[in-house]
Design a protein around this motif. Structure first.
Motif, mmCIF file in Angstrom:
data_model
loop_
_atom_site.group_PDB
_atom_site.id
_atom_site.type_symbol
_atom_site.label_atom_id
_atom_site.label_comp_id
_atom_site.label_asym_id
_atom_site.label_seq_id
_atom_site.Cartn_x
_atom_site.Cartn_y
_atom_site.Cartn_z
ATOM 1 N N VAL A 1 0.846 -1.184 0.000
ATOM 2 C CA VAL A 1 0.000 0.000 0.000
ATOM 3 C C VAL A 1 0.885 1.238 0.000
ATOM 4 O O VAL A 1 1.920 1.284 0.671
ATOM 5 C CB VAL A 1 -0.964 0.035 1.209
ATOM 6 C CG1 VAL A 1 -1.991 -1.083 1.105
ATOM 7 C CG2 VAL A 1 -0.216 -0.059 2.532
ATOM 8 N N THR A 2 0.473 2.238 -0.770
ATOM 9 C CA THR A 2 1.200 3.505 -0.789
ATOM 10 C C THR A 2 0.225 4.656 -0.598
ATOM 11 O O THR A 2 -0.988 4.515 -0.767
ATOM 12 C CB THR A 2 1.972 3.719 -2.102
ATOM 13 O OG1 THR A 2 1.045 3.988 -3.161
ATOM 14 C CG2 THR A 2 2.816 2.514 -2.461
ATOM 15 N N GLY A 3 0.772 5.792 -0.263
ATOM 16 C CA GLY A 3 -0.014 6.997 -0.053
ATOM 17 C C GLY A 3 0.882 8.052 0.551
ATOM 18 O O GLY A 3 2.108 7.892 0.607
ATOM 19 N N ARG A 4 0.271 9.120 1.033
ATOM 20 C CA ARG A 4 1.069 10.222 1.576
ATOM 21 C C ARG A 4 1.169 10.206 3.095
ATOM 22 O O ARG A 4 2.023 10.872 3.654
ATOM 23 C CB ARG A 4 0.471 11.558 1.121
ATOM 24 C CG ARG A 4 0.623 11.797 -0.374
ATOM 25 C CD ARG A 4 0.081 13.127 -0.801
ATOM 26 N NE ARG A 4 -1.382 13.178 -0.688
ATOM 27 C CZ ARG A 4 -2.116 14.208 -1.098
ATOM 28 N NH1 ARG A 4 -1.543 15.284 -1.623
ATOM 29 N NH2 ARG A 4 -3.435 14.174 -0.985
ATOM 30 N N ARG A 5 0.300 9.447 3.785
ATOM 31 C CA ARG A 5 0.247 9.506 5.243
ATOM 32 C C ARG A 5 0.844 8.239 5.850
ATOM 33 O O ARG A 5 0.224 7.175 5.835
ATOM 34 C CB ARG A 5 -1.190 9.709 5.706
ATOM 35 C CG ARG A 5 -1.790 11.039 5.236
ATOM 36 C CD ARG A 5 -3.211 11.192 5.756
ATOM 37 N NE ARG A 5 -4.110 10.207 5.157
ATOM 38 C CZ ARG A 5 -5.306 9.903 5.642
ATOM 39 N NH1 ARG A 5 -5.744 10.479 6.752
ATOM 40 N NH2 ARG A 5 -6.077 9.018 5.035
ATOM 41 N N ALA A 6 2.034 8.379 6.377
ATOM 42 C CA ALA A 6 2.750 7.215 6.908
ATOM 43 C C ALA A 6 1.982 6.539 8.032
ATOM 44 O O ALA A 6 1.993 5.304 8.140
ATOM 45 C CB ALA A 6 4.137 7.637 7.398
ATOM 46 N N GLY A 7 1.299 7.313 8.867
ATOM 47 C CA GLY A 7 0.593 6.731 10.005
ATOM 48 C C GLY A 7 -0.468 5.731 9.606
ATOM 49 O O GLY A 7 -0.497 4.597 10.116
ATOM 50 N N VAL A 8 -1.356 6.124 8.686
ATOM 51 C CA VAL A 8 -2.428 5.212 8.281
ATOM 52 C C VAL A 8 -1.878 4.071 7.433
ATOM 53 O O VAL A 8 -2.391 2.950 7.483
ATOM 54 C CB VAL A 8 -3.560 5.952 7.527
ATOM 55 C CG1 VAL A 8 -4.267 6.937 8.440
ATOM 56 C CG2 VAL A 8 -3.045 6.656 6.277
ATOM 57 N N LEU A 9 -0.838 4.333 6.659
ATOM 58 C CA LEU A 9 -0.233 3.272 5.855
ATOM 59 C C LEU A 9 0.360 2.193 6.752
ATOM 60 O O LEU A 9 0.200 0.999 6.501
ATOM 61 C CB LEU A 9 0.844 3.850 4.945
ATOM 62 C CG LEU A 9 0.372 4.730 3.800
ATOM 63 C CD1 LEU A 9 1.554 5.471 3.180
ATOM 64 C CD2 LEU A 9 -0.342 3.907 2.737
ATOM 65 N N THR A 10 1.062 2.628 7.806
ATOM 66 C CA THR A 10 1.649 1.676 8.748
ATOM 67 C C THR A 10 0.575 0.813 9.392
ATOM 68 O O THR A 10 0.706 -0.415 9.489
ATOM 69 C CB THR A 10 2.428 2.424 9.843
ATOM 70 O OG1 THR A 10 3.451 3.214 9.237
ATOM 71 C CG2 THR A 10 3.063 1.442 10.817
#
Length: 240
Positions: A34-43
């Protein structure tokens, strides 16, 4: 449906429909990134599904090129990020907001696919997430219709151009995700009640229902160039 031995990349997979799609692929045996701009929700999403994550701004060509530079191959690509803006009447919607929505979603999806093309397996699937606003004729959604209509218009020519890679789109209706978080709780509930009363399904949708449609298209190797509504009947002209 079995995706064991296959790898799915969900761009915009940190939350909402993207996260639900990533979870569904993982449940069916796929390795998921998964990729995106928000590391918190991605983690959080990656930990929940046992997948991988990377912080990548899909509107940044340099970041996209760096991400795909490792040559990793993907069997399924899902473009699930939204432009965020674009809702409002023609009198109230700033042109700058509409331009930003096009930049984020239409140009972002095109750029992401362009960057990923060399990393797709020969018979990969590509699934765009558009929206029923492209065809539903709801007041206040002309901007959203323009953005999502542009996404859907790309699907048939891309399916022909990229074959045997399959290209499809899912067109969700009103789905209970954080996309609506800009509304206060009361306004959000009232909005959902309003649409639920008009829809044949008599309720708004869930992210996991959209995710189920995504993996169904990804797994059906004889479907390409198609747009599938997951809208509770919202695509029926008399329904909205």
């Amino acid at each position: 449906m079995d995706f064991k031995g296959q790898t799915a990349l969900v761009i915009g997979g940190g939350s909402g429909i993207g996260a639900a799609t990533a979870a569904r692929f993982a449940e069916l045996g796929a390795s998921v990134v998964v990729t995106g701009r928000r590391a918190g929700v991605l983690t959080a999403t990656a930990e929940k599904i046992g997948g991988e994550w990377a912080a990548v701004d899909a509107t940044d060509a340099t970041a996209l090129a760096a991400f795909f530079a490792d040559g990793r191959r993907y069997d399924h690509l899902v473009l699930a990020f939204s432009g965020g803006k674009g809702f409002g009447t023609v009198a109230d919607l700033p042109v700058a907001d509409l331009r930003e929505a096009f930049e984020a979603k239409v140009f972002g999806h095109f750029a992401a696919l362009k960057a990923a093309q060399g990393n797709l397996t020969e018979h990969a699937s590509v699934t765009f997430i558009s929206a029923i606003s492209a065809r539903a004729g709801m007041p206040g959604t002309a901007g959203l219709a323009a953005v999502n209509g542009a996404i859907e218009a790309m699907v048939p020519p891309l399916a022909a151009e990229l074959a045997p890679v399959r290209v499809n789109a899912i067109s969700p209706g009103v789905i209970d995700t954080e996309w609506w978080s800009a509304l206060g709780e009361e306004e959000r509930a009232a909005t959902f009640d309003f649409y639920a009363a008009k829809l044949p399904a008599k309720r708004v949708g869930r992210a996991d229902e959209v995710a189920a449609a995504v993996v169904a298209l990804a797994g059906n190797t004889y479907v390409t160039g198609s747009i599938l509504e997951v809208a509770g009947g919202g695509h029926i002209p008399a329904a909205v």
